[in-house]
Scaffold this motif. Structure first.
Motif, mmCIF file in Angstrom:
data_model
loop_
_atom_site.group_PDB
_atom_site.id
_atom_site.type_symbol
_atom_site.label_atom_id
_atom_site.label_comp_id
_atom_site.label_asym_id
_atom_site.label_seq_id
_atom_site.Cartn_x
_atom_site.Cartn_y
_atom_site.Cartn_z
ATOM 1 N N ARG A 1 38.335 201.589 -6.101
ATOM 2 C CA ARG A 1 38.025 202.736 -5.258
ATOM 3 C C ARG A 1 36.776 203.478 -5.725
ATOM 4 N N GLU A 2 36.702 203.781 -7.015
ATOM 5 C CA GLU A 2 35.559 204.523 -7.536
ATOM 6 C C GLU A 2 34.269 203.712 -7.443
ATOM 7 N N ALA A 3 34.390 202.408 -7.668
ATOM 8 C CA ALA A 3 33.210 201.550 -7.578
ATOM 9 C C ALA A 3 32.692 201.482 -6.147
ATOM 10 N N LEU A 4 33.597 201.491 -5.184
ATOM 11 C CA LEU A 4 33.182 201.482 -3.780
ATOM 12 C C LEU A 4 32.488 202.787 -3.405
ATOM 13 N N ILE A 5 33.026 203.896 -3.885
ATOM 14 C CA ILE A 5 32.407 205.200 -3.616
ATOM 15 C C ILE A 5 31.005 205.237 -4.219
ATOM 16 N N ALA A 6 30.878 204.737 -5.427
ATOM 17 C CA ALA A 6 29.562 204.713 -6.075
ATOM 18 C C ALA A 6 28.590 203.818 -5.306
ATOM 19 N N ALA A 7 29.095 202.682 -4.815
ATOM 20 C CA ALA A 7 28.247 201.777 -4.039
ATOM 21 C C ALA A 7 27.751 202.459 -2.771
ATOM 22 N N ARG B 1 39.252 198.665 1.060
ATOM 23 C CA ARG B 1 39.835 199.750 1.847
ATOM 24 C C ARG B 1 38.916 200.962 1.771
ATOM 25 N N ILE B 2 38.409 201.396 2.919
ATOM 26 C CA ILE B 2 37.467 202.520 2.968
ATOM 27 C C ILE B 2 38.040 203.589 3.876
ATOM 28 N N ASP B 3 38.528 204.675 3.280
ATOM 29 C CA ASP B 3 39.161 205.732 4.068
ATOM 30 C C ASP B 3 38.244 206.946 4.190
ATOM 31 N N GLY B 4 38.733 207.946 4.916
ATOM 32 C CA GLY B 4 37.937 209.133 5.172
ATOM 33 C C GLY B 4 37.566 209.905 3.922
ATOM 34 N N GLU B 5 38.476 209.961 2.963
ATOM 35 C CA GLU B 5 38.204 210.679 1.716
ATOM 36 C C GLU B 5 37.066 210.015 0.941
ATOM 37 N N MET B 6 37.040 208.701 0.961
ATOM 38 C CA MET B 6 35.967 207.984 0.283
ATOM 39 C C MET B 6 34.637 208.186 1.009
ATOM 40 N N ALA C 1 33.734 210.695 2.667
ATOM 41 C CA ALA C 1 33.255 212.062 2.442
ATOM 42 C C ALA C 1 32.428 212.173 1.167
ATOM 43 N N GLN C 2 32.613 211.208 0.256
ATOM 44 C CA GLN C 2 31.875 211.210 -1.007
ATOM 45 C C GLN C 2 30.685 210.241 -0.994
ATOM 46 N N ALA C 3 30.413 209.683 0.178
ATOM 47 C CA ALA C 3 29.387 208.645 0.260
ATOM 48 C C ALA C 3 27.972 209.196 0.147
ATOM 49 N N GLY C 4 27.790 210.473 0.360
ATOM 50 C CA GLY C 4 26.447 211.027 0.325
ATOM 51 C C GLY C 4 25.741 210.824 1.658
ATOM 52 N N GLU C 5 24.473 211.227 1.713
ATOM 53 C CA GLU C 5 23.734 211.208 2.966
ATOM 54 C C GLU C 5 22.983 209.899 3.200
ATOM 55 N N ARG C 6 22.855 209.072 2.200
ATOM 56 C CA ARG C 6 22.027 207.876 2.329
ATOM 57 C C ARG C 6 22.662 206.792 3.206
ATOM 58 N N LEU C 7 23.962 206.629 3.074
ATOM 59 C CA LEU C 7 24.652 205.557 3.789
ATOM 60 C C LEU C 7 24.648 205.812 5.298
ATOM 61 N N LYS C 8 24.118 204.853 6.070
ATOM 62 C CA LYS C 8 24.045 205.012 7.511
ATOM 63 C C LYS C 8 24.669 203.851 8.280
ATOM 64 N N LEU C 9 25.006 202.766 7.580
ATOM 65 C CA LEU C 9 25.624 201.624 8.262
ATOM 66 C C LEU C 9 26.594 200.918 7.327
ATOM 67 N N ILE C 10 27.787 200.652 7.843
ATOM 68 C CA ILE C 10 28.749 199.777 7.177
ATOM 69 C C ILE C 10 28.791 198.500 8.006
ATOM 70 N N ALA C 11 28.171 197.447 7.490
ATOM 71 C CA ALA C 11 28.084 196.165 8.200
ATOM 72 C C ALA C 11 29.183 195.248 7.672
ATOM 73 N N ASN C 12 30.331 195.314 8.292
ATOM 74 C CA ASN C 12 31.494 194.590 7.786
ATOM 75 C C ASN C 12 31.323 193.087 7.901
ATOM 76 N N TYR C 13 31.663 192.382 6.830
ATOM 77 C CA TYR C 13 31.636 190.917 6.812
ATOM 78 C C TYR C 13 33.013 190.441 7.255
ATOM 79 N N GLY C 14 33.216 190.388 8.563
ATOM 80 C CA GLY C 14 34.504 190.023 9.133
ATOM 81 C C GLY C 14 34.697 190.718 10.463
#
Length: 349
Positions: free
Chosen positions: A60-66, A80-85, A87-100
């Motif tokens: 979980r923590e490694a995913l948040i850091a990523a 598993r990527i939930d709302g709480e995680m 919320a800690q993603a910061g402003e840089r992340l703009k796309l989650i391109a799921n492999y699946g």
């Protein structure tokens, strides 16, 4: 599929040329698991990519850091990527391109609320998954693992008229729960085996599609379950489908009925299924997915009428490469300011 693949490659090549010509900074892409070598090689050419060389599942923590250091995160079904995680993603992340294709492991609504787009890779796993459905149906009804075990142990004493008697597929009724891309691909294959196709879906198919598949629609899942010989579950995991196949519905089925699941394990109440199988109330099961991920109910392992596979439904070389190409196409479109072709919104789920 060949045309789609060629088109994806052309789009990606065009993206690279444009970025090199303009000197535009490459996107920071973090990939959570090891991908096919040629996919990773292409990503290195296209993006400032961070790969998981050890193929170690991120916590979980490694995913948040990523997510905090990436413009684009490329996760898969084990993340598993939930709302709480988010919320800690910061402003840089703009796309989650799921492999699946499946997205029940990502809180899409929470991502959208934070201005993060989500894409997936539909279509490319359809045919491979449908092939595995038929493989499981044959494995359970024709008792293939039991025969294989006897041969490997060296205990076979020769042919006998009553040995390893299974069930003939021709003339049996197949019920398909979820008649999307995979469900329809299963229906096409089932016809070739002489199965009568029945289905339950949120929405009835168009008459011309229904006619082409020679499929009978059941508005009532309960009524369909009581009349079929084989159930193929091809439904996504949503709050509405959680334990859709529960103890009550399992009791509606014939004691000789076979259940195959290649979609999401949470659709079946696994404990209830195990009890039904042990009690002889269900004839057999072929499972490629499980309610608790890789933690398998040990009682299932001991049953001779159960075939268990390690989530192999889409595991072909061709499929995995095409999934990577779709991921890269989505990222490249995003990088060029164009909506990813496989962008997902909560209303689609």
């Amino acid at each position: 599929m060949g045309q789609k693949k060629k088109g994806s490659e052309v789009a990606i090549m065009g993206n690279v040329t444009g970025k090199e010509a303009t000197g535009k900074k490459r996107l920071k892409v973090v990939v959570t698991r090891a991908l096919p070598e040629q996919v990773e090689a292409r990503m290195k050419e296209l993006f400032d990519v961070e790969l998981n060389q050890e193929d170690r599942k991120l916590g979980r923590e490694a995913l948040i850091a990523a997510m905090s250091r990436a413009d684009v995160l490329v996760p898969c079904v084990t993340d598993r990527i939930d709302g709480e995680m988010l919320a800690q993603a910061g402003e840089r992340l703009k796309l989650i391109a799921n492999y699946g294709a499946g997205l029940d492991h990502i809180d899409v609504a929470a991502a959208q609320a934070r201005g993060i787009m989500v894409s997936n890779t539909p279509d490319v796993v359809t045919e491979d998954t449908a092939d595995m459905v038929m493989a499981l149906i044959l494995s359970v009804t024709r008792r293939i693992p039991e025969g294989l075990a006897v041969m490997q142990s060296g205990d076979w004493r020769g042919w006998a008229p009553t040995a390893f008697l299974g069930q003939r597929l021709g003339g049996k009724r197949l019920g398909i729960l979820g008649m999307g891309r995979v469900g329809q691909a299963v229906a096409r294959r089932a016809k070739a085996f002489g199965l009568s196709v029945h289905y339950h879906n949120r929405h009835r198919l168009r008459p011309e599609t229904e006619e082409a598949l020679e499929a009978t629609w059941w508005d009532s899942l309960d009524q369909m379950l009581s009349r079929i010989d084989i159930l193929s579950i091809n439904s996504p995991h949503t709050p509405a489908t959680y334990h859709l196949i529960n103890a009550r519905r399992l009791k509606l089925m014939k004691p000789t009925a076979v259940i195959v699941n290649t979609s999401r394990g949470e659709v079946i109440d696994e404990n209830a299924l195990t009890r039904g199988l042990r009690a002889g109330e269900i004839g057999g099961a072929g499972l490629d997915v499980f309610e608790h991920g890789h933690q398998i109910n040990p009682r299932l392992r001991a049953l001779p009428n159960v075939v268990l596979l390690p989530h192999m439904g889409s595991a072909t070389v061709e499929g995995r490469i095409e999934m990577g190409e779709r991921v890269m196409l989505n990222i490249c479109n995003f990088g060029n300011g164009v909506r990813p072709p496989d962008m997902v919104v909560p209303e689609m789920l």
